[in-house]
Design an enzyme around this catalytic site. Sequence first.
Site, PDB file in Angstrom:
ATOM      1  N   GLY A 216       0.808  -1.166   0.108  1.00  0.00           N
ATOM      2  CA  GLY A 216       0.000   0.011  -0.152  1.00  0.00           C
ATOM      3  C   GLY A 216       0.748   1.234  -0.145  1.00  0.00           C
ATOM      4  N   GLY A 221       1.209   2.922   5.524  1.00  0.00           N
ATOM      5  CA  GLY A 221       2.669   3.333   6.428  1.00  0.00           C
ATOM      6  C   GLY A 221       2.186   3.967   7.406  1.00  0.00           C
ATOM      7  N   GLU A 259      17.061   2.138   9.758  1.00  0.00           N
ATOM      8  CA  GLU A 259      18.320   2.172   8.567  1.00  0.00           C
ATOM      9  C   GLU A 259      18.106   3.080   7.592  1.00  0.00           C
ATOM     10  OE1 GLU A 259      20.855   2.167   6.245  1.00  0.00           O
ATOM     11  OE2 GLU A 259      19.828   0.508   5.266  1.00  0.00           O
ATOM     12  N   CYS A 293      22.685   2.728   0.042  1.00  0.00           N
ATOM     13  CA  CYS A 293      22.595   3.764   1.294  1.00  0.00           C
ATOM     14  C   CYS A 293      23.936   3.786   1.753  1.00  0.00           C
ATOM     15  CB  CYS A 293      21.665   3.345   2.300  1.00  0.00           C
ATOM     16  SG  CYS A 293      21.667   1.856   3.016  1.00  0.00           S
TER      17      CYS A 293
END
Length: 509
Positions: A216, A221, A259, A293
Amino acid sequence: MSGPWNYDKMFIDGGWTADDAVGAIEVIDPATEEVIGSVPEAGLKAADAAIQAARRAFDDGPWPRKSPRERAVVLRRLAAILDERHDALRELIVAESGSVGFLADLIQVRGTIDIAKWVAEAMDHSVQWTEVSPPEGGPTGMAGHAVVREPVGVVAAITPFNFPFFLNIVKVLPALAAGCTVVLKPHQWTPLDAFEIAKAAADAELPPGVLNVIAGGADVGQELTTHPMVDMVTFTGSTPTGRSIMAAAAPTVKRLQLELGGKSASIVLDDVSEEHVAGMGILTSMIHAGQGCALHTRILLPEHLLDAYVEGAKKSLSWLKVGDPREPDTLIGPLIREQQRQRVEGYVQSGIDEGAELVFGGKRPEHLAKGFFYEPTLFVNARNDMRIAQEEIFGPVLTVLTYRTEEEAIRIANDSIFGLGGGVVAGNTARGFNVARQIRAGNVAVQTVGAAVGNFERLGGSGPGWSADQAKGVGITGVFGGFKQSGVGREWGHHGIEEFTELKTIAWS
C-alpha cells in the site's frame, strides 16, 4: 499488458484474501518499462486486519511461546523452500529491481537465501536467551535472578525498493526468530518478492497471523507506524521518511529500528601510490546504479593523487557496461523509475551550477531507448558544502574532494549529517585502522594497499577444529547500522535478532 507475476490477494492471518483491497498496484521492469506483474493495494481496513491478526497471533498463538529451537524448525522449512525456488526468485528480482547478475548472486537473491538459512540454523545458539545468576542465600532460603530475552511483540516492517528481497528477509526472519509476529509492507515499486515470501511462509506452515504481507501507499505506512497494537517499527529508507516515522511512533513510544540514508566517504591516505589510485576505478560507488545507502559516494584524495585517479577512472569506463541486467557482462543496470532518474539529473545540474567539474557522464545513455538508465557520472574539484557532497543522490554519481592533511580528511568525512558507512585506503594497516576509528560511521572498511592475498584455494578454514565453510557474507557477519541521522539500531547476525527482543529480569526467593 499483464506480466507473469500477478497476485490478486493479500496474505493476512495465514490465508489469502482480497477483502478491503482498494485497487491494484502494477509493477514494471525498470530495464524494459514493461509491466511484469501486479499486487492488490491494501486500504486502511486491510492494514488494520493484518495488524489485528498479528496481535492475536502474538497474544494468543503458539509462536512466541515456542522455544527458539522449535521456531528454528519452521524457519528451516521456510529457508529450504526459498532455496528450492532460487532460480524463479532470481528471475523475478532481476526483473523487479533491475539488479545485475553478479549483485543478484552476491546479495539480492543467493546471498539473501543464505541469510535465511543462517538465521534458521543459528538462532537457537547464537543468541543468549537466558542469563541465570548463581543462587544466593536469603531470608526464605535460596534466592537468585535470571535475565531473559522475550519477543518485543507485533512488528511492522517497511522496506524500500533497492534491495527488496534482501531487506524483507533481513527484517522478517530475525523478527520471527525472536518470537515476534510481523506485518510486512514492501515498497509499492517492488512488492512482488514479498508475496513470494508469503507463499513460502504458507507452504512452511507458519502459524496463522505470524507473518502478514500487504502492499500500500503512505496511508498504510502511517497506519502501521501509529497503530497502538504495533509494538515496533523496523524501516529502511530515506532519512526524511525516518524522521516522520519517529514522530509518528512517538505517541505510543514504539521501539524503532531505522536504517536510513548515507553519504559515505572513502579516504585515500597519502601513502598510497599513484599506480594503485589509477586502478581504483569507480565501480564500487556505482553498484546497483548507485542505489545503495552505504555506497562510498564521496572519495577524499590527497591533492597530488587527483590526476592519477581521474585518468584511471576514465579508463575504467571502457569495461563498465551499462545496460540490460540480464546480460552477464552488464555491471550497471537501470534506476528504479523515471522520477528517480529525474532526481539524479537535478543533483547533477546542481553540481554544475555550484562549480564542481563534471569529468564524464551526466546524461542518459544514447544507445538505450528503453529503461531508466543513467551514465556513470564523476565530479571532481567539489567542495564539501555542495549538495552533491552533502545529500544522498541515490544514483550513479561520485564526488571527489581533495585534502591536504590527514586531520582535514577526517574532518571532511565527518562533516555530514549522516554516519552510515566509510572507508580508508592505506599503505599501512595500523594507520588505516586508526583513521577508521576516527570516522563517525557504523560501517567502515579498511583496505591495505599491497596486502598479500595468497592462494585463493587456501582461504577457506582456519586450521584444525574449524570448518572450511564458516558463516560469512553480507547480512550474516558483523552488524549494520548508522551513527547520527543514518539511523537507530543494528541489523545482521545475532545482533539483528536481539533487536527484536526485550530484556526482563525475573528474581526469586
